[in-house]
Write a protein that holds these residues in place. Structure first.
Motif, short mmCIF file in Angstrom:
data_model
loop_
_atom_site.label_atom_id
_atom_site.label_comp_id
_atom_site.label_asym_id
_atom_site.label_seq_id
_atom_site.Cartn_x
_atom_site.Cartn_y
_atom_site.Cartn_z
N GLU A 51 0.81 -1.22 0.00
CA GLU A 51 0.00 0.00 0.00
C GLU A 51 0.85 1.27 0.00
N SER A 52 1.70 1.41 -0.92
CA SER A 52 2.60 2.57 -1.10
C SER A 52 3.56 2.78 0.08
N ASN A 53 3.67 1.80 0.95
CA ASN A 53 4.67 1.85 2.03
C ASN A 53 5.77 0.85 1.71
N ILE A 54 6.96 1.20 2.13
CA ILE A 54 8.10 0.33 1.92
C ILE A 54 8.68 -0.03 3.28
N TYR A 55 8.89 -1.32 3.48
CA TYR A 55 9.45 -1.82 4.73
C TYR A 55 10.78 -2.50 4.43
N ARG A 56 11.72 -2.34 5.34
CA ARG A 56 13.03 -2.97 5.22
C ARG A 56 13.27 -3.82 6.46
N ILE A 57 13.73 -5.03 6.23
CA ILE A 57 14.10 -5.92 7.32
C ILE A 57 15.57 -6.28 7.10
N PHE A 58 16.40 -5.88 8.03
CA PHE A 58 17.83 -6.16 7.90
C PHE A 58 18.11 -7.58 8.35
N CYS A 59 19.08 -8.20 7.69
CA CYS A 59 19.38 -9.60 7.97
C CYS A 59 20.79 -9.94 7.51
N CYS A 60 21.21 -11.16 7.78
CA CYS A 60 22.47 -11.67 7.26
C CYS A 60 22.29 -13.17 6.99
N PHE A 61 23.24 -13.71 6.27
CA PHE A 61 23.26 -15.15 6.02
C PHE A 61 24.22 -15.79 7.01
#
Length: 115
Positions: A64-74
């Motif tokens: 819905e026109s929002n952008i979410y970021r989830i930080f992570c690593c392998f």
């Protein structure tokens, strides 16, 4: 579908972010996390390295026109460790959030060494 990757959470960083979201947003994030876990090759639209932050990645979710970021690593090749998340409101990701993610990443690997 068979899972190609395992997704784990380190401490409560991700869940504290996740719990603040609406149910519909959570459903979209769950869907993207599912795709990341089962896709043979993950499209850059959903997962890409963070420029200038070695070993740090971000999972991208648009809803819905929002952008979410989830930080992570392998870790160990097929494990994705989720850290903090944010709703992106500007073009540039806040440096404070990137530093927090790098700190959590360091904390995760230090914690893992102890075990």
């Amino acid at each position: 579908m068979n899972k190609k990757r395992q997704i784990i959470f380190f401490k409560k960083y991700f869940t504290e972010f996740y719990d603040t979201l609406s149910e519909r947003t959570k459903e979209k994030i769950d869907y993207v996390l599912y795709l990341v876990s089962v896709a043979e090759s993950i499209p850059k639209k959903f997962l890409q390295p963070v420029t200038g932050r070695k070993g740090l990645y971000e999972i991208r979710v648009e809803y819905e026109s929002n952008i979410y970021r989830i930080f992570c690593c392998f870790d160990e090749g097929n494990i994705i460790v989720l850290f903090n998340g944010l709703q992106k409101k500007t073009q540039k990701t806040p440096a404070k959030e990137l530093e927090k993610a790098m700190h959590i990443r360091k904390e995760y690997f230090e914690h893992k060494k102890k075990d």
